[in-house]
Structures are given as structure tokens and as C-alpha cells.
Design a protein around this motif. Structure first.
Motif, mmCIF file in Angstrom:
data_model
loop_
_atom_site.group_PDB
_atom_site.id
_atom_site.type_symbol
_atom_site.label_atom_id
_atom_site.label_comp_id
_atom_site.label_asym_id
_atom_site.label_seq_id
_atom_site.Cartn_x
_atom_site.Cartn_y
_atom_site.Cartn_z
ATOM 1 N N LYS A 2 0.832 -1.197 0.000
ATOM 2 C CA LYS A 2 0.000 0.000 0.000
ATOM 3 C C LYS A 2 0.871 1.253 0.000
ATOM 4 N N THR A 3 0.498 2.235 -0.803
ATOM 5 C CA THR A 3 1.193 3.520 -0.818
ATOM 6 C C THR A 3 0.723 4.346 0.372
ATOM 7 N N LEU A 4 1.667 4.836 1.135
ATOM 8 C CA LEU A 4 1.331 5.623 2.321
ATOM 9 C C LEU A 4 1.167 7.089 1.961
ATOM 10 N N ASP A 5 0.270 7.744 2.652
ATOM 11 C CA ASP A 5 0.056 9.176 2.459
ATOM 12 C C ASP A 5 0.948 9.931 3.442
ATOM 13 N N THR A 6 2.215 10.045 3.089
ATOM 14 C CA THR A 6 3.165 10.697 3.998
ATOM 15 C C THR A 6 2.907 12.196 4.110
ATOM 16 N N THR A 7 2.261 12.769 3.115
ATOM 17 C CA THR A 7 1.944 14.203 3.210
ATOM 18 C C THR A 7 0.984 14.458 4.361
ATOM 19 N N SER A 8 -0.020 13.616 4.493
ATOM 20 C CA SER A 8 -0.955 13.761 5.622
ATOM 21 C C SER A 8 -0.269 13.487 6.947
ATOM 22 N N MET A 9 0.610 12.480 6.961
ATOM 23 C CA MET A 9 1.367 12.192 8.186
ATOM 24 C C MET A 9 2.215 13.390 8.587
ATOM 25 N N LEU A 10 2.895 13.968 7.610
ATOM 26 C CA LEU A 10 3.736 15.135 7.881
ATOM 27 C C LEU A 10 2.902 16.289 8.401
ATOM 28 N N SER A 11 1.764 16.520 7.774
ATOM 29 C CA SER A 11 0.890 17.614 8.194
ATOM 30 C C SER A 11 0.398 17.419 9.616
ATOM 31 N N ARG A 12 -0.018 16.180 9.954
ATOM 32 C CA ARG A 12 -0.481 15.870 11.319
ATOM 33 C C ARG A 12 0.640 16.068 12.326
ATOM 34 N N HIS A 13 1.833 15.565 11.968
ATOM 35 C CA HIS A 13 2.960 15.689 12.889
ATOM 36 C C HIS A 13 3.320 17.158 13.100
ATOM 37 N N LEU A 14 3.335 17.927 12.028
ATOM 38 C CA LEU A 14 3.662 19.351 12.164
ATOM 39 C C LEU A 14 2.636 20.085 13.014
ATOM 40 N N ASP A 15 1.360 19.732 12.871
ATOM 41 C CA ASP A 15 0.331 20.365 13.698
ATOM 42 C C ASP A 15 0.610 20.127 15.182
ATOM 43 N N GLY A 16 0.900 18.872 15.549
ATOM 44 C CA GLY A 16 1.197 18.557 16.947
ATOM 45 C C GLY A 16 2.478 19.214 17.412
ATOM 46 N N HIS A 17 3.478 19.198 16.548
ATOM 47 C CA HIS A 17 4.766 19.809 16.877
ATOM 48 C C HIS A 17 4.606 21.307 17.129
ATOM 49 N N LEU A 18 3.934 21.988 16.216
ATOM 50 C CA LEU A 18 3.787 23.444 16.337
ATOM 51 C C LEU A 18 2.966 23.831 17.551
ATOM 52 N N THR A 19 1.947 23.042 17.861
ATOM 53 C CA THR A 19 1.147 23.322 19.058
ATOM 54 C C THR A 19 2.012 23.243 20.312
ATOM 55 N N ALA A 20 2.832 22.190 20.391
ATOM 56 C CA ALA A 20 3.709 22.030 21.558
ATOM 57 C C ALA A 20 4.777 23.113 21.606
ATOM 58 N N VAL A 21 5.405 23.380 20.491
ATOM 59 C CA VAL A 21 6.499 24.355 20.454
ATOM 60 C C VAL A 21 5.996 25.758 20.786
#
Length: 195
Positions: A2-21
Motif C-alpha cells: 500500500k502507498t502511504l500518504d506521507t503528506t498527511s502524516m507530515l501535516s499531522r505531525h507538524l500540527d502537533g509539533h507546532l502546538t507544543a512548540v
């Protein structure tokens, strides 16, 4: 496969990262306390000792290297020690006495009053980090904990408790390293100005 949607993963991770930072600004006073402790100790010829498990062990090693080698500017070497890197000591102690006291034993051997000891545990409940902080308090060190938002036992033991504003381990570790870099920059700016 299966092809992974890394763009969505990156977006989700950045959202959590930016909220914490972004929430780190609420702890600017704690960062200042830690910077003052590091600067005071290093200016007095004391050292900063770091320890933790897993990713936190890597952060301990990373921050010690920034002090000894450099962060951003060329300057004299500063005494930063990661208690997570001596494989002979780690394995001998863990084999003979157990893993729970692997950092406390090194604190007993290496720490002196006035040194800064940084125990890193995202859960705040790592038994060997707790034991290391207890040993450092008994040695008269300035104890600092780096944890996630909960903090728990490590935060209670530390003279200065930095709690990353998230319960997500990955984002807490990202905050730990970011704040560690700020501390290294503060040390360099202060000690360079005093030179």
C-alpha cells in the motif's frame, strides 16, 4: 504494498509539533532558570551531567557534545558529560548491580556540589532517572528534569522541572532538544560576553 500518504502524516505531525512548540513560551521563566543554572555552574568551573533512556539517552549525548565541542560559536570547551555513553560502565554496573542504579552510581563517582545534573524522562517515571536525580540531590547538585507534561516523580525531585507542554513522547522529545539548544545558545552568549 500500500502507498502511504506521507503528506498527511507530515501535516499531522507538524500540527502537533507546532502546538507544543508554541506553548513553550508559557515556560520562558523555567527556561531562564535553567539557563541561569547552567551559566552559573559553568562559569564557576563546574560541569553539566546528562542522562536518560532511549531517545532521552540520545538527547543527553547530543547536549553534552554541544557543550564540549560547540553549539554555534568557537569558544573554549565546556564540561558536559553524558552518563549514557560508556558501554563498559553501563554493562558492568547493570550486570553486577542492576539497571535501576546505573546513573546514580555514576553521579556518586563524578558529581560534585554545584554541578548541574539533567535527568531526561518523558514519562517522568523511569526508575534509573529517578535514582540519578535523588543521588544528585544528595551530592548537592542543581537538579533539572526534562519530562513531558505529566512530569510525575522526576519533576517532583528536581530543583528545576521543565515539562514539555505535550503528552506525546515524540513532541516532548522535540521540545527537549529545542530547549536544550536554547540553553546552549544562552551559555555561549553569556560566557563569550564575559571572556
Amino acid at each position: 504494498m500500500k502507498t502511504l500518504d506521507t503528506t498527511s502524516m507530515l501535516s499531522r505531525h507538524l500540527d502537533g509539533h507546532l502546538t507544543a512548540v508554541q506553548a513553550l513560551l508559557d515556560q520562558a521563566h523555567v527556561v531562564q532558570e535553567m539557563a541561569d543554572a547552567w551559566i552559573t555552574a559553568l562559569a564557576a568551573g563546574k560541569k553539566v551531567l546528562f542522562f536518560g533512556n532511549g531517545g532521552s539517552a540520545a538527547d543527553a549525548q547530543h547536549l553534552a557534545a554541544e557543550l564540549v565541542v560547540r553549539y554555534r560559536i568557537n569558544r573554549r570547551a565546556l564540561p558536559g558529560i553524558a552518563l549514557t555513553t560508556d558501554t563498559s560502565m553501563l554493562t558492568a554496573h547493570s550486570n553486577d548491580y542492576g539497571f535501576e542504579t546505573v546513573f546514580a552510581r555514576q553521579i556518586e563517582a563524578l558529581a560534585q556540589p554545584g554541578d548541574v545534573v539533567v535527568g531526561i524522562s518523558t514519562s517522568g517515571t523511569s526508575p534509573n532517572v529517578i535514582a540519578g536525580l535523588k543521588a544528585a540531590n544528595e551530592c548537592g547538585c542543581v537538579t533539572i528534569s526534562f519530562t513531558a507534561a505529566g512530569g510525575k516523580d522526576c519533576a517532583a525531585l528536581a530543583k528545576i522541572a521543565f515539562k514539555a507542554p505535550t503528552d506525546i513522547t515524540a513532541h516532548a522529545q522535540e521540545c527537549h532538544l529545542l530547549v536544550g539548544h536554547v540553553l546552549c545558545e544562552a551559555v555561549e552568549a553569556s560566557l563569550s560576553a564575559a571572556a
